[in-house]
Motif scaffolding. Structure first.
Motif, PDB file in Angstrom:
ATOM      1  N   LYS A   1       0.794  -1.224   0.000  1.00 46.51           N
ATOM      2  CA  LYS A   1       0.000   0.000   0.000  1.00 46.51           C
ATOM      3  C   LYS A   1       0.829   1.278   0.000  1.00 46.51           C
ATOM      4  N   ASN A   2       1.935   1.264   0.717  1.00 45.05           N
ATOM      5  CA  ASN A   2       2.689   2.514   0.860  1.00 45.05           C
ATOM      6  C   ASN A   2       3.702   2.748  -0.252  1.00 45.05           C
ATOM      7  N   THR A   3       3.914   1.758  -1.131  1.00 41.09           N
ATOM      8  CA  THR A   3       4.917   1.930  -2.188  1.00 41.09           C
ATOM      9  C   THR A   3       4.411   1.569  -3.586  1.00 41.09           C
ATOM     10  N   LEU A   4       3.234   0.970  -3.688  1.00 42.62           N
ATOM     11  CA  LEU A   4       2.671   0.491  -4.963  1.00 42.62           C
ATOM     12  C   LEU A   4       3.505  -0.638  -5.580  1.00 42.62           C
ATOM     13  N   GLU A   5       4.287  -1.331  -4.732  1.00 46.30           N
ATOM     14  CA  GLU A   5       5.060  -2.466  -5.248  1.00 46.30           C
ATOM     15  C   GLU A   5       4.143  -3.668  -5.470  1.00 46.30           C
ATOM     16  N   LEU A   6       4.359  -4.357  -6.605  1.00 44.51           N
ATOM     17  CA  LEU A   6       3.536  -5.512  -6.955  1.00 44.51           C
ATOM     18  C   LEU A   6       4.254  -6.820  -6.676  1.00 44.51           C
ATOM     19  N   LYS A   7       3.444  -7.865  -6.393  1.00 39.37           N
ATOM     20  CA  LYS A   7       3.934  -9.240  -6.272  1.00 39.37           C
ATOM     21  C   LYS A   7       2.935 -10.142  -6.991  1.00 39.37           C
ATOM     22  N   LEU A   8       3.401 -10.881  -7.984  1.00 41.91           N
ATOM     23  CA  LEU A   8       2.559 -11.855  -8.665  1.00 41.91           C
ATOM     24  C   LEU A   8       2.433 -13.100  -7.795  1.00 41.91           C
ATOM     25  N   ILE A   9       1.197 -13.563  -7.573  1.00 45.12           N
ATOM     26  CA  ILE A   9       0.960 -14.691  -6.676  1.00 45.12           C
ATOM     27  C   ILE A   9       0.151 -15.774  -7.384  1.00 45.12           C
ATOM     28  N   ASP A  10      -0.095 -16.875  -6.689  1.00 41.95           N
ATOM     29  CA  ASP A  10      -1.009 -17.949  -7.081  1.00 41.95           C
ATOM     30  C   ASP A  10      -0.626 -18.592  -8.413  1.00 41.95           C
ATOM     31  N   PHE A  11       0.284 -19.564  -8.320  1.00 44.60           N
ATOM     32  CA  PHE A  11       0.740 -20.302  -9.501  1.00 44.60           C
ATOM     33  C   PHE A  11      -0.018 -21.623  -9.664  1.00 44.60           C
ATOM     34  N   GLY A  12      -1.171 -21.750  -9.027  1.00 38.01           N
ATOM     35  CA  GLY A  12      -1.908 -23.002  -9.053  1.00 38.01           C
ATOM     36  C   GLY A  12      -2.423 -23.405 -10.424  1.00 38.01           C
ATOM     37  N   CYS A  13      -2.649 -22.428 -11.310  1.00 41.79           N
ATOM     38  CA  CYS A  13      -3.095 -22.734 -12.681  1.00 41.79           C
ATOM     39  C   CYS A  13      -1.919 -22.860 -13.641  1.00 41.79           C
ATOM     40  N   GLY A  14      -0.703 -22.639 -13.145  1.00 46.35           N
ATOM     41  CA  GLY A  14       0.458 -22.527 -14.012  1.00 46.35           C
ATOM     42  C   GLY A  14       0.867 -23.824 -14.684  1.00 46.35           C
ATOM     43  N   GLN A  15       1.732 -23.680 -15.678  1.00 45.91           N
ATOM     44  CA  GLN A  15       2.241 -24.800 -16.447  1.00 45.91           C
ATOM     45  C   GLN A  15       3.685 -24.517 -16.840  1.00 45.91           C
ATOM     46  N   LEU A  16       4.386 -25.559 -17.226  1.00 51.04           N
ATOM     47  CA  LEU A  16       5.726 -25.373 -17.777  1.00 51.04           C
ATOM     48  C   LEU A  16       5.607 -24.720 -19.142  1.00 51.04           C
ATOM     49  N   LEU A  17       6.521 -23.812 -19.439  1.00 47.53           N
ATOM     50  CA  LEU A  17       6.510 -23.136 -20.733  1.00 47.53           C
ATOM     51  C   LEU A  17       6.739 -24.152 -21.837  1.00 47.53           C
ATOM     52  N   SER A  18       5.883 -24.127 -22.842  1.00 45.49           N
ATOM     53  CA  SER A  18       5.974 -25.089 -23.945  1.00 45.49           C
ATOM     54  C   SER A  18       5.835 -24.361 -25.273  1.00 45.49           C
ATOM     55  N   SER A  19       6.760 -24.615 -26.193  1.00 44.82           N
ATOM     56  CA  SER A  19       6.676 -24.009 -27.523  1.00 44.82           C
ATOM     57  C   SER A  19       5.546 -24.619 -28.339  1.00 44.82           C
ATOM     58  N   ASP A  20       5.028 -25.771 -27.911  1.00 46.93           N
ATOM     59  CA  ASP A  20       3.930 -26.422 -28.630  1.00 46.93           C
ATOM     60  C   ASP A  20       2.565 -25.862 -28.243  1.00 46.93           C
ATOM     61  N   GLY A  21       2.498 -25.050 -27.227  1.00 45.25           N
ATOM     62  CA  GLY A  21       1.229 -24.500 -26.790  1.00 45.25           C
ATOM     63  C   GLY A  21       0.448 -25.476 -25.931  1.00 45.25           C
TER      64      GLY A  21
END
Length: 348
Positions: free
Chosen positions: A245-265
């Protein structure tokens, strides 16, 4: 019904040790092997995201609710939760003390399809942490990542990958994780004081462009960092960013839907992200890809910040992709949404 395995995922029935409990330190994951093609592609991706931020700088002139808290089961805790653990994590060692003797669990601060999150406090020094509990179900997804002989539950696996150096100040850090007979418990950093970016947008409708630029820069860098570490977050939206709140710094959270990066899509029929941020190709094509999806979601996020509403309300509006700006105070020149949207063709 249980989703079929996604690229890099391994269905696994979790096992229980002889004493019914397994504790794990956040051990560093080794970098994944990359083909030369994937390396060049990833290098191009990073260059594109950097160009997005440059364009943003140039052109900008300047819910899910809590439910009842269930009982926290005792588990083997770490001796320390250093906010910046040693790179080799050699100091992370389990001990035989009880969780209740070391931590105090506070109110629930968030919940969703992938778990519940509570405020926590380390008793010996009063440091705040976030404690996320993920129930073991048939729908748990597991990933094989280098450096670990057994598949790990998805969120743990991806957060371990995000711990590889260099680390990002815009992505939440995992301190420790534990396995119980019926659930997993993740202990993570807790920015304080903080709120979700969604709550910030609700309190500050139609953000001015300089503020939106500051927030957007961090969101782009967080997504870029995920890509560089071989991770597709797959659920980028306002509620999955914490803001200090006091700095507007962001943190990306919740990787539960995530996947390994794949060039095949990925198969469109098993898209896991929030529907309001869903890219049109999920409805029009059999497969969607990580980077175009990230570009689309960043555009939706920016629109929400400066217009105080979502750009699309249903599947038809998403596939038509016609954007109407409702905030009359926005700059009249080429805006960043056009830059982000045009970038889709560059990375597909």
């Amino acid at each position: 019904m249980m989703c079929p395995p996604l690229p890099g995922q391994v269905p696994l029935e979790p096992t229980v040790t002889s004493n019914g409990l397994t504790a794990h330190g956040a051990v560093e994951a080794s970098p994944a092997n990359k083909s030369s093609t994937e390396y060049r592609e990833r290098k191009g991706i990073c260059g594109f995201l950097r160009s997005v931020w440059k364009a943003l700088k140039h052109h900008f002139g300047c819910c899910r609710h809590s439910s009842a808290v269930d009982v926290v089961e005792p588990f083997v805790p770490p001796p320390d939760l250093d906010p910046e653990p040693d790179p080799d994590h050699s100091a992370v060692k389990p001990n035989n003390g009880s969780f209740a003797s070391l931590f105090k669990v506070g109110k629930m601060i968030g919940s969703g399809g992938f778990g519940r999150v509570y405020e926590g406090k380390r008793k010996f020094d009063g440091k705040k942490v976030a404690i996320k509990q993920i129930s073991k179900t048939d729908n748990n997804r597991y990933l094989d990542i280098p450096g670990h002989p057994e598949p790990l539950v998805t969120e743990v696996a991806l957060l371990l990958m995000m711990r590889q150096e260099p680390r990002s100040p815009y992505v939440i850090q995992l301190y420790e994780w534990f396995e119980h007979p019926r659930k997993f418990t993740l202990v993570m950093e807790y920015p304080e004081p903080c709120e979700s970016l969604l709550d910030f947008i609700i309190r500050n409708p139609e953000l001015d462009e300089p503020t939106a630029r500051v927030i957007m820069r961090q969101a782009v860098l967080a997504v870029q960092h995920c890509i560089e570490h071989g991770v597709f977050h797959n659920d980028v939206h306002a509620e999955n960013f914490l803001m200090k709140k006091n700095t507007l710094e962001l943190k990306l959270i919740d990787f539960g839907c995530g996947q390994l990066l794949s060039s095949d899509g990925y198969e469109s029929r098993i898209y896991l992200g929030l529907m309001a941020y869903c890219p049109p190709e999920v409805f029009t094509d059999t497969r969607f890809h990580a980077v175009p999806t990230n570009v689309w979601t960043l555009g939706v996020l920016l629109y929400e910040m400066v217009n105080a509403c979502s750009p699309f309300g249903n599947r038809m509006e998403i596939t038509q992709a016609k954007v109407t700006f409702r905030n009359s105070n926005l700059s009249k020149g080429n805006n960043i949404l056009a830059v982000l949207g045009g970038g889709l063709e560059l990375v597909t």
